[in-house]
Design a protein around this motif. Structure first.
Motif, PDB file in Angstrom:
ATOM      1  N   GLU A  54     -38.860  33.746  -8.595  1.00 42.51           N
ATOM      2  CA  GLU A  54     -38.407  34.386  -7.440  1.00 42.51           C
ATOM      3  C   GLU A  54     -36.991  34.171  -7.148  1.00 42.51           C
ATOM      4  N   PRO A  55     -36.271  35.301  -7.813  1.00 43.43           N
ATOM      5  CA  PRO A  55     -34.717  35.519  -7.721  1.00 43.43           C
ATOM      6  C   PRO A  55     -34.044  35.058  -6.400  1.00 43.43           C
ATOM      7  N   MET A  56     -32.968  34.374  -6.389  1.00 41.54           N
ATOM      8  CA  MET A  56     -32.342  34.188  -5.087  1.00 41.54           C
ATOM      9  C   MET A  56     -31.120  34.737  -5.078  1.00 41.54           C
ATOM     10  N   LYS A  57     -30.691  35.529  -3.954  1.00 34.62           N
ATOM     11  CA  LYS A  57     -29.497  36.217  -3.817  1.00 34.62           C
ATOM     12  C   LYS A  57     -28.508  35.366  -3.504  1.00 34.62           C
ATOM     13  N   VAL A  58     -27.105  35.040  -3.844  1.00 36.77           N
ATOM     14  CA  VAL A  58     -26.110  34.585  -3.554  1.00 36.77           C
ATOM     15  C   VAL A  58     -24.824  35.102  -3.851  1.00 36.77           C
ATOM     16  N   SER A  59     -23.560  34.709  -3.269  1.00 35.24           N
ATOM     17  CA  SER A  59     -22.411  35.373  -3.569  1.00 35.24           C
ATOM     18  C   SER A  59     -21.675  33.913  -4.200  1.00 35.24           C
ATOM     19  N   GLY A  60     -21.108  34.448  -5.170  1.00 28.98           N
ATOM     20  CA  GLY A  60     -20.414  33.271  -5.938  1.00 28.98           C
ATOM     21  C   GLY A  60     -18.712  33.773  -6.540  1.00 28.98           C
ATOM     22  N   GLN A  61     -18.131  32.593  -6.763  1.00 25.70           N
ATOM     23  CA  GLN A  61     -16.607  32.743  -6.948  1.00 25.70           C
ATOM     24  C   GLN A  61     -16.501  32.290  -8.346  1.00 25.70           C
ATOM     25  N   ILE A  62     -15.895  32.684  -9.484  1.00 21.18           N
ATOM     26  CA  ILE A  62     -15.412  32.110 -10.606  1.00 21.18           C
ATOM     27  C   ILE A  62     -14.458  31.052 -10.516  1.00 21.18           C
ATOM     28  N   VAL A  63     -14.682  29.819 -10.824  1.00 17.67           N
ATOM     29  CA  VAL A  63     -13.772  28.809 -10.593  1.00 17.67           C
ATOM     30  C   VAL A  63     -13.034  28.354 -11.869  1.00 17.67           C
ATOM     31  N   GLN A 118     -13.595  29.043 -23.087  1.00 21.46           N
ATOM     32  CA  GLN A 118     -14.031  29.425 -24.357  1.00 21.46           C
ATOM     33  C   GLN A 118     -14.839  28.279 -24.966  1.00 21.46           C
ATOM     34  N   THR A 119     -15.985  28.758 -25.348  1.00 17.71           N
ATOM     35  CA  THR A 119     -16.795  27.697 -26.341  1.00 17.71           C
ATOM     36  C   THR A 119     -17.228  28.365 -27.478  1.00 17.71           C
ATOM     37  N   LEU A 120     -18.417  27.534 -28.456  1.00 12.25           N
ATOM     38  CA  LEU A 120     -18.808  28.322 -29.562  1.00 12.25           C
ATOM     39  C   LEU A 120     -19.893  29.267 -28.959  1.00 12.25           C
ATOM     40  N   GLY A 121     -19.746  30.474 -29.567  1.00  9.05           N
ATOM     41  CA  GLY A 121     -20.585  31.600 -29.047  1.00  9.05           C
ATOM     42  C   GLY A 121     -20.414  32.352 -27.720  1.00  9.05           C
ATOM     43  N   GLY A 122     -19.340  31.845 -27.002  1.00  6.66           N
ATOM     44  CA  GLY A 122     -19.115  32.716 -25.847  1.00  6.66           C
ATOM     45  C   GLY A 122     -18.035  31.957 -25.021  1.00  6.66           C
ATOM     46  N   TYR A 123     -18.424  31.976 -23.710  1.00  2.71           N
ATOM     47  CA  TYR A 123     -17.742  31.485 -22.510  1.00  2.71           C
ATOM     48  C   TYR A 123     -18.624  30.612 -21.620  1.00  2.71           C
ATOM     49  N   LYS A 124     -18.283  29.438 -21.133  1.00  5.17           N
ATOM     50  CA  LYS A 124     -18.803  28.887 -19.942  1.00  5.17           C
ATOM     51  C   LYS A 124     -18.204  29.299 -18.505  1.00  5.17           C
ATOM     52  N   LEU A 125     -18.856  29.585 -17.737  1.00  2.57           N
ATOM     53  CA  LEU A 125     -18.275  30.060 -16.373  1.00  2.57           C
ATOM     54  C   LEU A 125     -18.925  28.983 -15.336  1.00  2.57           C
ATOM     55  N   GLY A 126     -17.872  28.600 -14.621  1.00  2.00           N
ATOM     56  CA  GLY A 126     -18.111  27.765 -13.600  1.00  2.00           C
ATOM     57  C   GLY A 126     -18.212  28.589 -12.313  1.00  2.00           C
ATOM     58  N   ILE A 127     -19.226  28.610 -11.551  1.00  2.00           N
ATOM     59  CA  ILE A 127     -19.211  29.489 -10.311  1.00  2.00           C
ATOM     60  C   ILE A 127     -19.535  28.645  -9.255  1.00  2.00           C
ATOM     61  N   ARG A 128     -18.685  28.805  -8.141  1.00  2.00           N
ATOM     62  CA  ARG A 128     -19.006  28.220  -6.798  1.00  2.00           C
ATOM     63  C   ARG A 128     -19.761  29.159  -5.973  1.00  2.00           C
ATOM     64  N   ILE A 129     -20.743  28.698  -5.204  1.00  2.00           N
ATOM     65  CA  ILE A 129     -21.544  29.491  -4.562  1.00  2.00           C
ATOM     66  C   ILE A 129     -20.997  29.464  -3.206  1.00  2.00           C
ATOM     67  N   LEU A 130     -20.792  30.779  -2.724  1.00  2.00           N
ATOM     68  CA  LEU A 130     -20.220  30.976  -1.235  1.00  2.00           C
ATOM     69  C   LEU A 130     -21.264  31.232  -0.295  1.00  2.00           C
ATOM     70  N   PHE A 131     -22.067  30.238   0.249  1.00  2.00           N
ATOM     71  CA  PHE A 131     -23.200  30.324   1.108  1.00  2.00           C
ATOM     72  C   PHE A 131     -22.553  31.023   2.523  1.00  2.00           C
ATOM     73  N   PRO A 132     -23.638  31.716   3.100  1.00  4.03           N
ATOM     74  CA  PRO A 132     -22.924  32.203   4.290  1.00  4.03           C
ATOM     75  C   PRO A 132     -23.017  31.140   5.531  1.00  4.03           C
ATOM     76  N   PRO A 187     -18.479  26.451   5.566  1.00  2.00           N
ATOM     77  CA  PRO A 187     -17.136  26.838   5.620  1.00  2.00           C
ATOM     78  C   PRO A 187     -16.495  27.162   4.755  1.00  2.00           C
ATOM     79  N   PRO A 188     -15.574  27.913   5.085  1.00  2.00           N
ATOM     80  CA  PRO A 188     -14.652  28.480   3.472  1.00  2.00           C
ATOM     81  C   PRO A 188     -13.842  27.157   2.879  1.00  2.00           C
ATOM     82  N   ALA A 189     -13.782  27.509   1.717  1.00  2.00           N
ATOM     83  CA  ALA A 189     -13.337  26.197   1.003  1.00  2.00           C
ATOM     84  C   ALA A 189     -11.876  26.266   1.230  1.00  2.00           C
ATOM     85  N   ALA A 190     -11.338  24.775   1.483  1.00  2.00           N
ATOM     86  CA  ALA A 190      -9.882  24.664   1.663  1.00  2.00           C
ATOM     87  C   ALA A 190      -8.866  25.027   0.608  1.00  2.00           C
TER      88      ALA A 190
END
Length: 127
Positions: free
Chosen positions: A94-103, A107-121, A124-127
């Motif tokens: 059951e997919p969950m909808k969130v907003s996120g920001q790439i932090v 680059q790694t073997l075969g592509g890229y690893k992306l770290g994403i911070r979830i912006l929950f409604p 509070p905003p990140a400092a």
């Protein structure tokens, strides 16, 4: 993802924790350098975002890890840090909808690893 999907509500941080805790098993990882423990999970992430030039993109990525406030995914191409995305995360059928920001984008073997911070409604905003 359909146009209707873009109009659904974002999940809360409590709902995220409830759903994640139902599918992860505790792992032995020292919490020395991280604020939150990471868990390896099977799943996928559908994303809608905009490149720096304003072009909209849609991608499906492989989910690698989740934590209380974010996730790590594998991408075939880099995405700029600070890019904000709408995400549909599927870890339990059951997919969950969130907003996120790439932090980070590493680059790694075969592509890229992306770290994403979830912006929950309800967080509070990140400092």
């Amino acid at each position: 993802m359909t146009e209707t999907d873009t109009n659904t509500n974002y999940i809360s941080s409590l709902e995220w924790l409830r759903r994640v805790s139902a599918v992860v098993a505790p792992e032995d990882e020292p919490v020395l350098r991280r604020s939150f423990r990471r868990y390896t999970v099977m799943g996928d992430v559908k994303a809608i975002g905009q490149f720096e030039n304003g072009t909209t993109f849609k991608r499906t990525w492989t989910l690698l890890q989740v934590s209380a406030e974010g996730l790590t995914i594998k991408s075939e191409e880099p995405v700029d840090e600070q890019t904000t995305l709408d995400l549909w995360i599927n870890i339990d059928g059951e997919p969950m909808k969130v907003s996120g920001q790439i932090v980070h984008c590493t680059q790694t073997l075969g592509g890229y690893k992306l770290g994403i911070r979830i912006l929950f409604p309800d967080s509070p905003p990140a400092a």
